[in-house]
Design a protein around this motif. Structure first.
Motif, PDB file in Angstrom:
ATOM      1  N   LEU A 629       0.852  -1.199   0.000  1.00 28.06           N
ATOM      2  CA  LEU A 629       0.000   0.000   0.000  1.00 28.06           C
ATOM      3  C   LEU A 629       0.884   1.245   0.000  1.00 28.06           C
ATOM      4  N   ALA A 630       0.553   2.203  -0.862  1.00 26.02           N
ATOM      5  CA  ALA A 630       1.317   3.456  -0.899  1.00 26.02           C
ATOM      6  C   ALA A 630       0.361   4.609  -1.156  1.00 26.02           C
ATOM      7  N   ARG A 631       0.787   5.814  -0.800  1.00 24.76           N
ATOM      8  CA  ARG A 631       0.014   7.016  -1.163  1.00 24.76           C
ATOM      9  C   ARG A 631       0.950   7.957  -1.895  1.00 24.76           C
ATOM     10  N   VAL A 632       0.376   8.672  -2.837  1.00 26.15           N
ATOM     11  CA  VAL A 632       1.198   9.582  -3.652  1.00 26.15           C
ATOM     12  C   VAL A 632       0.463  10.914  -3.826  1.00 26.15           C
ATOM     13  N   GLY A 633       1.226  11.922  -4.241  1.00 26.13           N
ATOM     14  CA  GLY A 633       0.655  13.227  -4.590  1.00 26.13           C
ATOM     15  C   GLY A 633       0.141  13.970  -3.370  1.00 26.13           C
ATOM     16  N   ASP A 634      -0.942  14.725  -3.583  1.00 24.26           N
ATOM     17  CA  ASP A 634      -1.474  15.566  -2.510  1.00 24.26           C
ATOM     18  C   ASP A 634      -1.958  14.746  -1.327  1.00 24.26           C
ATOM     19  N   CYS A 635      -2.310  13.499  -1.556  1.00 21.79           N
ATOM     20  CA  CYS A 635      -2.753  12.616  -0.473  1.00 21.79           C
ATOM     21  C   CYS A 635      -1.599  12.345   0.495  1.00 21.79           C
ATOM     22  N   LEU A 636      -0.389  12.391  -0.003  1.00 25.29           N
ATOM     23  CA  LEU A 636       0.801  12.220   0.829  1.00 25.29           C
ATOM     24  C   LEU A 636       1.261  13.570   1.368  1.00 25.29           C
ATOM     25  N   GLN A 637       1.298  14.569   0.465  1.00 28.20           N
ATOM     26  CA  GLN A 637       1.803  15.887   0.837  1.00 28.20           C
ATOM     27  C   GLN A 637       1.123  16.916  -0.061  1.00 28.20           C
ATOM     28  N   PRO A 638       0.095  17.604   0.428  1.00 27.01           N
ATOM     29  CA  PRO A 638      -0.542  18.616  -0.418  1.00 27.01           C
ATOM     30  C   PRO A 638       0.493  19.639  -0.877  1.00 27.01           C
ATOM     31  N   SER A 639       0.606  19.808  -2.200  1.00 22.00           N
ATOM     32  CA  SER A 639       1.640  20.708  -2.722  1.00 22.00           C
ATOM     33  C   SER A 639       1.251  21.108  -4.139  1.00 22.00           C
ATOM     34  N   SER A 640       2.254  21.426  -4.961  1.00 23.43           N
ATOM     35  CA  SER A 640       1.988  21.891  -6.328  1.00 23.43           C
ATOM     36  C   SER A 640       1.632  20.723  -7.251  1.00 23.43           C
ATOM     37  N   ILE A 641       1.137  21.042  -8.435  1.00 20.00           N
ATOM     38  CA  ILE A 641       0.908  20.010  -9.460  1.00 20.00           C
ATOM     39  C   ILE A 641       2.236  19.322  -9.777  1.00 20.00           C
ATOM     40  N   ALA A 642       3.296  20.124  -9.880  1.00 22.82           N
ATOM     41  CA  ALA A 642       4.613  19.559 -10.206  1.00 22.82           C
ATOM     42  C   ALA A 642       5.002  18.498  -9.178  1.00 22.82           C
ATOM     43  N   ASP A 643       4.763  18.783  -7.902  1.00 20.72           N
ATOM     44  CA  ASP A 643       5.129  17.817  -6.864  1.00 20.72           C
ATOM     45  C   ASP A 643       4.245  16.576  -6.921  1.00 20.72           C
ATOM     46  N   ALA A 644       2.971  16.750  -7.273  1.00 24.39           N
ATOM     47  CA  ALA A 644       2.065  15.599  -7.362  1.00 24.39           C
ATOM     48  C   ALA A 644       2.491  14.679  -8.506  1.00 24.39           C
ATOM     49  N   VAL A 645       2.792  15.266  -9.672  1.00 19.47           N
ATOM     50  CA  VAL A 645       3.225  14.472 -10.827  1.00 19.47           C
ATOM     51  C   VAL A 645       4.531  13.747 -10.491  1.00 19.47           C
ATOM     52  N   TYR A 646       5.439  14.477  -9.864  1.00 22.83           N
ATOM     53  CA  TYR A 646       6.733  13.896  -9.497  1.00 22.83           C
ATOM     54  C   TYR A 646       6.539  12.721  -8.541  1.00 22.83           C
ATOM     55  N   SER A 647       5.642  12.908  -7.588  1.00 23.21           N
ATOM     56  CA  SER A 647       5.404  11.871  -6.590  1.00 23.21           C
ATOM     57  C   SER A 647       4.858  10.597  -7.240  1.00 23.21           C
ATOM     58  N   GLY A 648       3.899  10.758  -8.157  1.00 22.98           N
ATOM     59  CA  GLY A 648       3.343   9.590  -8.850  1.00 22.98           C
ATOM     60  C   GLY A 648       4.399   8.902  -9.701  1.00 22.98           C
ATOM     61  N   HIS A 649       5.227   9.701 -10.358  1.00 28.24           N
ATOM     62  CA  HIS A 649       6.264   9.151 -11.234  1.00 28.24           C
ATOM     63  C   HIS A 649       7.333   8.420 -10.404  1.00 28.24           C
TER      64      HIS A 649
END
Ligand code: ADP
Ligand code: SF4
Length: 673
Positions: A629-649
């Motif tokens: 189980l993992a969480r990514v993007g704003d669910c892990l750390q609300p931030s910019s779109i750039a950070d969300a895309v980076y997190s998923g990648h």
């Protein structure tokens, strides 16, 4: 290739060298500078690999009197700079592109905080970049020395292997300070008439050509309009005269608009594709030499039209090459639908302004070419055929699903709403932000091409649904929500804002009545963009913020001045350096951020734009229920779109791999004896 695009792949002669095609990556900052040469070289190499016929460096200082610290710039001060610069030229040449180097002297724009050398300028000038210091007027000996620095730097650049050497008179830097009567008040042969003010530029071109022009092209980067009206350089006035005076001297004209950097790299919120055309298009009529300019070009048809209409000979690009280093290759291979189009958000500019490595909202691999070995078009295949369930199709979930799909996993992407996109679906409806939907569109297009990725819209998932699904890996990408307790960047005290709305309510269609107060303690785009939207819809809006400027953080994306001007033009009342402490009947209570002194403003609708909380309830309830189980993007750390895309990648890249610490470029170290 689409035959209509063939013109973009014609070779173009630039003085003694020939570009293999018309795709020209103009100089742009990377945040790497002289401290991280391998990161810079790898980044430029990927651009060349992606088909850019010319790839240039960022600004490269020619002398310690031009030091832009703490921002990252290259140096070409002595022979020890040759090897690191050569690494970049070699990386570009490895893919058959020409390597350009932007030699730079900032004059009064460089505050020399590292070198502590007094700044130089045509006339005594306050330092132009937020520093309480002064640049001294250059005498004739200084001018002679300066010409020598440019010449010597050009010779070293040639030794490092560069094909195109710049003389740089853009963006308010030293040669431009000589050109503009706003900054040059000299009474000698370098001041007064425009011929005199252009004398140094002419000499720099002649010196550079004499030094390296046998084998290297000499490019002139000129701001033809500084957007300060008739007292400055304008494309109808003295900008035109400078082009007439120097028409055939450079081998290439790289032209733009300047004043502040923000004018040249304007965000999509304030400019359209091709936005510089009106100011730069006259240049080609005055010279037989090739011309390049920029304008966030991402559409091949617009590019072809630029060439056919004689606006320019190349397609100049910085941001489109960051968002998609393989843009030329995709056009060449008839895959234009796969271009990852720049959204014009200027997060790339923010990286440089923050003094960190380059990043991009659309391209999570940008800046990671050397540090993590990530490639924009290649990703390691996953060794087993395992099933992944990704929950939530915002930027993070879409990127994770796409990258996992490219690795060969069997991916199911479940989204609660009818439409994919999450936050960008909402944010792209704000004034000027419609291009942001490209974050969703590109990923949806690419996912549709992968038979091993299935998308399930209108599928709200519960913990039980997920456990039943039986995936080998579960990725939660359920995003975030705006806080209701008033806690933001500067206010950490919970407030009773129970009758207030948040941006989530506004997007959900909440009724907005009477005078509106927006309390912005987030400071990025949301507060200002909502104020703009509501003012345009006819509401009386007051924007309250504890910072001294509206949308303070947009200073990093080079947008703050444009944001504040627009709000003022729309009649938005700005209540700066104020907190909202309470909402009472028909009023919002304000407190001065410095003194606490209380006032109030009329308010029927209060909208708080403060912090965000992760929407992680699903993730928490799944703990211990599923093995991976993992969480990514704003669910892990609300931030910019750039950070969300980076997190998923990042999650997709590292699944099944160790997470090695990213490589670092450390300076050589010798222990003290
Ligand atoms: P990020 O920026 O991290 O991608 P977003 O807020 O943009 O986050 O996207 C989160 C997405 O997750 C939204 O589209 C939302 O509708 C979706 N979502 C939230 N909860 C669920 C759920 N239980 N099942 C399916 N989708 C969900
Ligand atoms: Fe374009 Fe934004 Fe990427 Fe910059 S960060 S290249 S503006 S998408």
């Amino acid at each position: 290739m689409d035959k209509a695009h063939a013109i973009l792949f014609e070779p173009v002669k630039i003085g003694p060298v020939t570009a293999p095609n018309r795709f020209y990556q103009t100089p742009h900052a990377t945040g790497f500078g002289w401290q991280r040469p391998q990161s810079g070289a790898a980044l430029r190499g990927v651009k060349a690999e992606g088909g850019w016929g010319v790839v240039c460096t960022e600004y490269c200082s020619i002398h310690p009197s031009s030091d832009d610290s703490p921002y990252a710039f290259l140096t070409n001060w002595d022979d020890s700079d040759i090897a690191p610069l050569a690494a970049t030229a070699d990386a570009i040449h490895a893919h058959g592109a020409l390597a350009g180097i932007e030699l730079w002297h900032g004059g009064a724009h460089a505050s020399n905080r590292m070198t502590r050398v007094p700044g130089l300028a045509p006339s005594t000038l306050p330092a132009m970049f937020h520093m309480p210091t002064t640049a001294r007027a250059m005498d004739l000996a200084d001018i002679r020395a300066f010409r020598g620095w440019q010449r010597d730097a050009a010779i070293r650049a040639k030794k490092a292997g560069f094909d195109i050497i710049y003389v740089y008179a853009g963006h308010d830097y030293l040669p431009f300070q000589f050109l503009s009567a706003r900054t040059n008040t000299r009474g000698d042969a370098y001041g007064g008439s425009i011929e005199n003010r252009a004398r140094l530029l002419r000499e720099m071109l002649e010196d550079t050509k004499e030094a390296v022009g046998d084998t290297c092209a000499v490019a002139l980067r000129l701001a033809v309009d500084e957007l300060h009206g008739p007292r400055g350089i304008t494309s109808e006035g003295e900008g035109r005269e400078v082009v007439e005076l120097l028409a055939e001297l450079p081998d290439l004209w790289d032209v733009n608009v300047a004043g502040a950097l923000g004018n040249d790299s304007k965000s999509a919120r304030f400019s359209q594709e091709g936005f510089q055309e009106a100011q730069v298009r006259f240049v080609k009529s005055l010279t037989s030499k090739p011309v390049v300019s920029v304008g966030r070009f991402t559409s091949p048809d617009t590019m072809v039209s630029q060439i056919k209409r004689g606006v320019q000979d190349f397609i100049g690009a910085a941001r489109p090459s960051i968002a998609d280093p393989f843009l030329p290759a995709k056009i060449r291979e008839g895959r234009a639908d796969e271009i990852r189009e720049c959204i014009g958000c200027n997060i790339c500019r923010a990286a440089n302004n923050e003094g960190v490595g380059l990043r991009c909202s659309q391209n999570p691999t940008m800046g990671e070419e050397w540090r993590r070995g990530w490639h924009p078009e290649r990703i390691a295949s996953y060794p087993r055929r395992e099933k992944v369930l990704v929950v939530g199709a915002g930027p993070a979930g879409l990127e994770a699903a796409l990258a996992l799909g490219r690795r060969g996993l069997e991916v199911s992407l479940a989204e609660k709403s009818r439409h994919l996109g999450g936050r960008v679906l909402r944010e792209a409806t704000l004034p000027g932000l419609s291009t942001w939907i490209r974050v969703r569109d590109w990923r949806a297009t690419m996912i549709a091409k992968l038979p091993n990725v299935s998308v399930f819209p209108e599928s709200p998932m519960t913990a039980a649904d997920i456990a039943d699904f039986g995936a080998d890996h579960v990725v939660i990408a359920t995003g975030s929500r705006w806080r209701r307790d008033g806690i933001g960047v500067l206010n950490l005290e919970p407030r009773d804002f129970s009758t207030a709305l948040t941006p989530d309510d506004v997007f959900a269609g909440a009724q907005i009545t009477g005078p509106v107060v927006i309390y912005d303690d987030d400071h990025y785009f949301m507060g200002g963009a909502l104020a703009e939207k509501l003012a345009r819809e006819g509401h009386a809006v007051t924007l309250v913020t504890p910072h001294a400027t509206a949308s303070y953080w947009t200073a990093y994306t080079d947008e703050q001045g444009f944001v504040q001007a627009r709000l003022l033009e729309l009649g938005v009342t700005l209540a700066l350096s104020q907190h909202v402490t309470a909402q009472t009947d028909g009023a919002a209570r304000l407190a001065c951020a410095y003194t606490g002194r209380e006032t109030s403003v009329a308010c029927e609708t209060l909208i708080t734009v403060t912090g965000r909380l992760p929407e992680d309830r699903l993730y928490q309830s799944l703990h211990g229920q599923v093995a991976s189980l993992a969480r990514v993007g704003d669910c892990l750390q609300p931030s910019s779109i750039a950070d969300a895309v980076y997190s998923g990648h990042r999650f997709a890249r590292l699944l099944g791999e160790d997470d090695p610490a990213p490589r670092r470029e450390l300076p050589p170290f010798k222990a003290m004896p």
